[in-house]
Design a protein around this motif. Structure first.
Motif, PDB file in Angstrom:
ATOM      1  N   THR A 198     -20.800 -14.051  36.198  1.00 27.26           N
ATOM      2  CA  THR A 198     -20.374 -12.898  36.929  1.00 27.26           C
ATOM      3  C   THR A 198     -19.872 -11.920  35.675  1.00 27.26           C
ATOM      4  OG1 THR A 198     -18.171 -13.855  37.396  1.00 27.26           O
ATOM      5  CG2 THR A 198     -19.895 -13.890  38.893  1.00 27.26           C
ATOM      6  N   SER A 199     -19.938 -10.542  36.071  1.00 26.38           N
ATOM      7  CA  SER A 199     -19.167  -9.565  35.333  1.00 26.38           C
ATOM      8  C   SER A 199     -17.649  -9.433  35.595  1.00 26.38           C
ATOM      9  CB  SER A 199     -19.695  -8.280  35.502  1.00 26.38           C
ATOM     10  OG  SER A 199     -19.576  -7.761  36.891  1.00 26.38           O
ATOM     11  N   LEU A 200     -17.111  -8.789  34.499  1.00 25.22           N
ATOM     12  CA  LEU A 200     -15.606  -8.757  34.708  1.00 25.22           C
ATOM     13  C   LEU A 200     -15.171  -7.806  35.957  1.00 25.22           C
ATOM     14  CD1 LEU A 200     -14.363  -7.699  31.129  1.00 25.22           C
ATOM     15  CD2 LEU A 200     -13.932  -9.558  32.359  1.00 25.22           C
ATOM     16  N   VAL A 201     -15.924  -6.757  36.472  1.00 25.28           N
ATOM     17  CA  VAL A 201     -15.863  -5.998  37.847  1.00 25.28           C
ATOM     18  C   VAL A 201     -16.039  -6.949  38.833  1.00 25.28           C
ATOM     19  CG1 VAL A 201     -17.105  -4.315  38.752  1.00 25.28           C
ATOM     20  CG2 VAL A 201     -16.904  -3.890  36.551  1.00 25.28           C
ATOM     21  N   VAL A 206     -13.263  -9.986  43.228  1.00 23.77           N
ATOM     22  CA  VAL A 206     -13.049 -11.285  43.886  1.00 23.77           C
ATOM     23  C   VAL A 206     -11.591 -11.491  44.030  1.00 23.77           C
ATOM     24  CG1 VAL A 206     -13.268 -13.872  43.741  1.00 23.77           C
ATOM     25  CG2 VAL A 206     -15.169 -12.275  43.354  1.00 23.77           C
ATOM     26  N   ILE A 207     -10.694 -11.058  42.677  1.00 24.09           N
ATOM     27  CA  ILE A 207      -9.301 -11.388  42.788  1.00 24.09           C
ATOM     28  C   ILE A 207      -8.665 -10.570  43.489  1.00 24.09           C
ATOM     29  CG2 ILE A 207      -7.348 -11.131  41.044  1.00 24.09           C
ATOM     30  CD1 ILE A 207      -9.583 -12.114  38.674  1.00 24.09           C
ATOM     31  N   ILE A 208      -9.099  -9.339  43.444  1.00 23.23           N
ATOM     32  CA  ILE A 208      -7.991  -8.464  44.401  1.00 23.23           C
ATOM     33  C   ILE A 208      -8.325  -8.523  45.921  1.00 23.23           C
ATOM     34  CG2 ILE A 208      -7.646  -6.659  42.543  1.00 23.23           C
ATOM     35  CD1 ILE A 208      -9.845  -4.918  43.675  1.00 23.23           C
ATOM     36  N   ALA A 209      -9.575  -9.172  46.192  1.00 27.47           N
ATOM     37  CA  ALA A 209      -9.839  -9.316  47.598  1.00 27.47           C
ATOM     38  C   ALA A 209      -8.906 -10.237  48.189  1.00 27.47           C
ATOM     39  CB  ALA A 209     -11.041  -9.754  47.763  1.00 27.47           C
ATOM     40  N   ARG A 210      -8.104 -11.056  47.544  1.00 26.59           N
ATOM     41  CA  ARG A 210      -7.035 -11.965  47.727  1.00 26.59           C
ATOM     42  C   ARG A 210      -5.681 -11.291  47.924  1.00 26.59           C
ATOM     43  NH1 ARG A 210      -8.213 -17.562  47.035  1.00 26.59           N
ATOM     44  NH2 ARG A 210      -6.157 -18.137  47.775  1.00 26.59           N
ATOM     45  N   LYS A 211      -5.537 -10.623  48.985  1.00 29.33           N
ATOM     46  CA  LYS A 211      -4.228 -10.021  49.365  1.00 29.33           C
ATOM     47  C   LYS A 211      -3.089 -11.053  49.083  1.00 29.33           C
ATOM     48  CE  LYS A 211      -6.655  -6.412  51.907  1.00 29.33           C
ATOM     49  NZ  LYS A 211      -6.824  -5.938  53.385  1.00 29.33           N
ATOM     50  N   PRO A 212      -2.022 -10.490  48.688  1.00 33.09           N
ATOM     51  CA  PRO A 212      -1.443  -9.254  47.980  1.00 33.09           C
ATOM     52  C   PRO A 212      -1.706  -9.192  46.580  1.00 33.09           C
ATOM     53  CG  PRO A 212       0.329 -10.379  48.618  1.00 33.09           C
ATOM     54  CD  PRO A 212      -0.843 -11.433  48.671  1.00 33.09           C
ATOM     55  N   ILE A 213      -2.604  -9.572  45.843  1.00 32.75           N
ATOM     56  CA  ILE A 213      -2.569  -9.612  44.498  1.00 32.75           C
ATOM     57  C   ILE A 213      -2.532  -8.493  43.866  1.00 32.75           C
ATOM     58  CG2 ILE A 213      -3.923 -10.066  42.549  1.00 32.75           C
ATOM     59  CD1 ILE A 213      -4.549 -13.057  43.576  1.00 32.75           C
ATOM     60  N   SER A 338      -6.757 -18.175  35.100  1.00 28.80           N
ATOM     61  CA  SER A 338      -6.735 -17.543  33.964  1.00 28.80           C
ATOM     62  C   SER A 338      -7.017 -16.034  33.861  1.00 28.80           C
ATOM     63  CB  SER A 338      -7.442 -18.181  32.848  1.00 28.80           C
ATOM     64  OG  SER A 338      -6.934 -19.360  32.397  1.00 28.80           O
ATOM     65  N   ARG A 339      -8.190 -15.817  34.624  1.00 31.26           N
ATOM     66  CA  ARG A 339      -8.538 -14.376  34.942  1.00 31.26           C
ATOM     67  C   ARG A 339      -7.285 -13.395  35.799  1.00 31.26           C
ATOM     68  NH1 ARG A 339     -14.745 -16.090  36.385  1.00 31.26           N
ATOM     69  NH2 ARG A 339     -13.526 -18.100  36.343  1.00 31.26           N
ATOM     70  N   THR A 340      -7.019 -14.106  36.695  1.00 30.25           N
ATOM     71  CA  THR A 340      -5.821 -13.623  37.547  1.00 30.25           C
ATOM     72  C   THR A 340      -4.708 -13.156  36.519  1.00 30.25           C
ATOM     73  OG1 THR A 340      -6.771 -14.767  39.284  1.00 30.25           O
ATOM     74  CG2 THR A 340      -4.783 -13.592  39.539  1.00 30.25           C
ATOM     75  N   TYR A 341      -4.311 -14.430  35.836  1.00 33.08           N
ATOM     76  CA  TYR A 341      -3.083 -13.770  34.897  1.00 33.08           C
ATOM     77  C   TYR A 341      -3.213 -13.028  33.953  1.00 33.08           C
ATOM     78  CZ  TYR A 341       0.095 -17.694  36.844  1.00 33.08           C
ATOM     79  OH  TYR A 341       0.849 -18.256  37.621  1.00 33.08           O
ATOM     80  N   SER A 342      -4.590 -12.983  33.265  1.00 32.76           N
ATOM     81  CA  SER A 342      -5.076 -12.009  32.537  1.00 32.76           C
ATOM     82  C   SER A 342      -4.939 -10.548  32.929  1.00 32.76           C
ATOM     83  CB  SER A 342      -6.465 -12.372  31.967  1.00 32.76           C
ATOM     84  OG  SER A 342      -6.403 -13.470  31.366  1.00 32.76           O
TER      85      SER A 342
END
Length: 403
Positions: A198-201, A206-213, A338-342
């Motif tokens: 997958t791309s960074l976008v 996917v990450i921000i779809a997990r509210k309330p990240i 790791s992507r989320t923490y980044s």
């Protein structure tokens, strides 16, 4: 010693060295630029800000890329890559022959960094869930200690051995810390086979779809805008509050150090409190307390009053970023920690980069005391945001768990 505890203490040492190496250039950067050939004071000021900030800017941009690779190949590998790369680049800074060389090396250093999100992700994913807040609090303490001691160590070493030797020794210590990670840090990591590329976008969506990240990312930026915005201007405010220029550097250093000292002590304890009662509650009350302690700083009349308030502010800071990172760990999509923490780290680096610039402009227009009023507003806004999440999202999640 349990494996997660051993990992934690080793990563704390690495985090300390990483933050110390990033900040140790602060006290002597203008002097080093003079040694490299710059003579005009305006040019030195301009290049000092550019060279110092460039590392945070490139770290902000490249952090998500390294986070993506860490989720695919392991966080320990990212720690090793970052440590070895930074050790080499830091040593090369001691061989710079002009300010352009130094700027390029600082840009490269930010590009290859990634130690912080990898260390947080490894700690969070290899620590029992009920001890995550405590572990991240300890890790935060080591980072704060490094950022405090870095300028102090850099200033002392500059007087003893000269500017260039500092980069050499710092690079060697970072390399030694990396060797300790290689041989003594153990990671439980299962690589996903045939994982869809997958791309960074796409990852970000996917990450921000997990509210309330996404809210956590914005809150992290606001916290750093408030806290980092005031720090570079504290020496000028100390000068304004003191009648004599004698011991000015010491008093400015003391005013900054007391906040870091109490932060270091409070982070693990507030992390434990978050593990027991919920990191979201610790975050909310820490933000409220920080706002109430920040506002009076705009009206102090004596230096001791400022030092006392900064001392108390350090306690509240110990409950902000560690609690935020604990919440990010809880809501991060599985396999994408790791992507989320980044992205969370990029959000804080954004605050680090913009905060001092915005505060400088504000102080130039309205005076130094205005920066504390703006910090109060930012912290209060963050607290209101967390309160909204408490009333809406966390409450809804609690009801879902009951049913």
């Amino acid at each position: 010693m349990k494996n997660w505890k051993k990992n934690l203490w080793i990563l704390c040492a690495g985090q300390f060295l990483f933050m110390a190496s990033m900040s140790q250039i602060i006290p002597f950067l203008p002097l080093y630029l003079q040694e490299l050939g710059l003579t005009d004071s305006a040019e030195i000021s301009k290049w000092s800000g550019l060279i110092f900030g460039s590392q945070f800017l490139t770290a902000l941009i490249f952090s998500p890329i390294w986070g993506k690779i860490a989720d695919r190949y392991g966080r320990k590998m990212m720690l090793i890559r970052s440590g070895i790369g930074m050790a080499i680049v830091t040593i090369l800074m001691g061989f710079a022959t002009n300010h352009i060389h130094l700027l390029i090396l600082r840009i490269i250093n930010g590009t290859i960094s990634g130690f912080i999100p990898a260390a947080i992700a490894l700690t969070a994913t290899n620590t029992p869930k009920e001890r995550t807040g405590y572990a991240i609090g300890i890790l935060q303490s080591s980072a704060v200690a490094g950022s405090i001691c870095g300028p102090l160590i850099g200033g002392v070493m500059a007087d003893i051995m000269g500017f260039r030797a500092i980069f050499m020794y710092t690079g060697i210590f970072v390399f030694l810390a990396t060797l300790i990670v290689i041989f003594f840090v153990h990671e439980k990591f299962e690589r996903k086979e045939n994982e869809e590329k997958t791309s960074l976008v796409q990852d970000f969506k996917v990450i921000i779809a997990r509210k309330p990240i996404l809210s956590f990312f914005f809150i992290g930026t606001l916290i750093q805008l408030a806290m980092l915005g005031t720090m570079p201007l504290i020496p000028l405010f100390v000068q304004e509050l003191t009648d004599s220029s004698q011991y000015l550097a010491f008093l400015a250093g003391l005013t900054g150090a007391v906040m870091g000292f109490t932060n270091m002590l409070a982070s693990p304890q507030l992390g434990k409190l978050g593990d027991r009662h919920g990191a979201q509650h610790v975050l909310f009350y820490s933000l409220i307390a920080a706002a109430l302690i920040t506002l009076p700083q705009a009206f102090v009349l004596d230096l001791w009053q400022l030092i006392a308030l900064r001392f108390l502010l350090g306690v509240t800071l110990g409950g902000m970023l560690p609690s935020l990172h604990t919440l990010v760990r809880h809501y991060a999509p599985k396999g994408m920690e790791s992507r989320t923490y980044s992205y969370a780290t990029s959000a804080t680096f954004l605050g680090n980069f913009i905060g001092p610039i915005a505060a400088g402009q504000l102080a130039a227009q309205f005076g130094l005391r205005s920066i504390f009023i703006s910090a109060f507003i930012l912290l209060l806004l963050s607290a209101c945001w967390v309160k909204y999440l408490l009333n809406v999202h966390f409450q809804q999640q609690a009801k879902e768990q009951i049913h």
